[in-house]
Design a protein around this motif. Structure first.
Motif, PDB file in Angstrom:
ATOM      1  N   ASP A 115       0.819  -1.212   0.000  1.00  0.00           N
ATOM      2  CA  ASP A 115       0.000   0.000   0.000  1.00  0.00           C
ATOM      3  C   ASP A 115       0.856   1.267   0.000  1.00  0.00           C
ATOM      4  O   ASP A 115       0.346   2.384   0.012  1.00  0.00           O
ATOM      5  N   GLU A 116       2.188   1.079  -0.013  1.00  0.00           N
ATOM      6  CA  GLU A 116       3.117   2.212  -0.073  1.00  0.00           C
ATOM      7  C   GLU A 116       4.200   1.891  -1.098  1.00  0.00           C
ATOM      8  O   GLU A 116       4.934   0.917  -0.948  1.00  0.00           O
ATOM      9  N   LYS A 142      -3.109   5.482 -10.209  1.00  0.00           N
ATOM     10  CA  LYS A 142      -3.382   5.452  -8.763  1.00  0.00           C
ATOM     11  C   LYS A 142      -4.751   6.058  -8.465  1.00  0.00           C
ATOM     12  O   LYS A 142      -5.555   5.467  -7.733  1.00  0.00           O
ATOM     13  N   ASP A 148      -5.998   4.294  -2.502  1.00  0.00           N
ATOM     14  CA  ASP A 148      -5.461   4.197  -1.144  1.00  0.00           C
ATOM     15  C   ASP A 148      -3.947   4.003  -1.105  1.00  0.00           C
ATOM     16  O   ASP A 148      -3.351   3.981  -0.018  1.00  0.00           O
ATOM     17  N   LYS A 150      -0.086   4.939  -1.333  1.00  0.00           N
ATOM     18  CA  LYS A 150       0.795   6.095  -1.183  1.00  0.00           C
ATOM     19  C   LYS A 150       1.976   5.890  -2.126  1.00  0.00           C
ATOM     20  O   LYS A 150       2.597   4.820  -2.124  1.00  0.00           O
ATOM     21  N   THR A 152       5.653   7.447  -3.557  1.00  0.00           N
ATOM     22  CA  THR A 152       6.791   8.357  -3.442  1.00  0.00           C
ATOM     23  C   THR A 152       7.682   8.143  -4.648  1.00  0.00           C
ATOM     24  O   THR A 152       7.932   6.998  -5.041  1.00  0.00           O
TER      25      THR A 152
END
Length: 343
Positions: A115-116, A142, A148, A150, A152
């Motif tokens: 989820d990240e 996304k 949901d 995240k 980077t």
């Protein structure tokens, strides 16, 4: 749970006009590649380019196609597998264009509980037609399918000391047994207007030879500056003579000012100046592809020799070398541990 999405350019599924055409359509219809209004882009791409270009491009792809498939895809898959073997979080590979999609790669990560995500555009430099379009496309996927998650983004790593070191060491190994008159850094070309469009200040970038050496926030998104900076850093790392190194830009469309000097013009110029033993580096790419294997290693060599050159050496990209794999694994582990990203 954390995971990593590696993204490169992409490739047609086969070296045939049938498969090259939809790939080129997706690529050239990207508003960050050909940045004109949609109606005009349709005319240029679908009304002109796609009438003849797929057959010509398919012939070029056939020259460099491997038994396992597209070199860019095969190398990227090998790289992904090797990095995965050195990390303990899921890693998926997507391509900006073609059938190995970013959406499917994100779904693969989600299925593993991620989820990240650390998004890694596999481009050392920032350009709206490469790095930026990968980020934008990923964020679109996304928003549409993985709200949901995240995400980077790893920043462009053109001046990262560790990257410069392994790139320089790779070049040095290739130059060890090659007696050269000149070393050319050939970067992928982009239209000059892309430089000004990417300038957040809207006044710094003038493409006049001075703005790249004047400190500015614009350098964070200036492809031209970053190419010059990388060349200087590698030149310094390898202690290359000033008069034996230069840079140029390859792959351009006609009737439009692109970044200069043009690589093909340099191939014709060097022999006339007595530079008849040439080594060519393509540091805009981390993996060898059509633009390096066909345009530079094959067509460039022919052009240089036809102009009077003698010895010619194309230096491969980092591809799936152990050093490059190890550095990417280190960056991932640093982010995984404390969200530190390379500078």
């Amino acid at each position: 749970m954390k995971g990593v999405l590696l993204v490169n350019l992409g490739s047609p599924d086969s070296p045939t006009a049938k498969d090259v055409k939809p790939y080129l359509d997706e690529f050239l219809m990207d508003e960050r590649v050909i940045d004109v209004p949609l109606w005009l882009r349709n005319i240029i791409v679908r009304g002109i380019i796609l009438r003849n270009r797929p057959k010509k491009s398919a012939e070029a792809y056939k020259k460099i196609w491997w038994e396992e498939g597209s070199p860019l895809v095969v190398i990227s898959e090998r790289f992904t597998e090797k990095v995965q073997s050195k990390t303990d979080i899921p890693i998926a590979l997507g391509m900006r264009y073609g059938s190995i999609t970013i959406k499917n790669a994100l779904q693969e990560l989600k299925n593993k509980g991620v989820d990240e995500v650390l998004l890694v555009p596999l481009y050392p430099h920032y350009a709206m037609s490469s790095f930026e379009t990968v980020v934008v496309k990923t964020m679109e996927e996304k928003a549409a399918y993985f709200p949901d998650m995240k995400i980077t983004t790893l920043p462009a790593f053109y001046k990262n000391p560790d990257y410069i070191k392994i790139l320089s060491e790779s070049i040095q190994r290739e130059l060890k047994d090659f007696e050269y008159d000149h070393v050319l850094f050939s970067y992928h070309g982009i239209p000059e207007r892309h430089i000004k469009k990417s300038d957040p200040t809207k006044f710094h970038c003038k493409i006049d030879g001075s703005c790249c050496s004047t400190n500015s926030v614009a350098h964070n998104t200036c492809y031209r500056h970053q190419c010059f900076k990388m060349t200087e850093l590698v030149k310094k790392e390898l202690a290359l003579s000033e008069d034996k190194v230069s840079l140029s830009f390859q792959s351009r469309l006609p009737n439009d000012p692109w970044l200069k000097p043009y690589t093909d013009f340099e191939f014709e110029r060097f022999p006339k100046e007595g530079k008849k033993k040439l080594a060519v580096i393509t540091p805009a790419f981390v993996a060898d592809c059509l633009e390096t294997l066909e345009e530079i290693a094959m067509e460039g060599k022919s052009q240089f020799q036809e102009a009077g050159g003698n010895d010619y050496k194309h230096i491969p990209c980092l591809n799936d070398s152990d050093e490059w794999v190890g550095l990417m694994a280190k960056w991932i582990k640093d982010w995984q541990a404390d969200e530190t990203l390379p500078a």
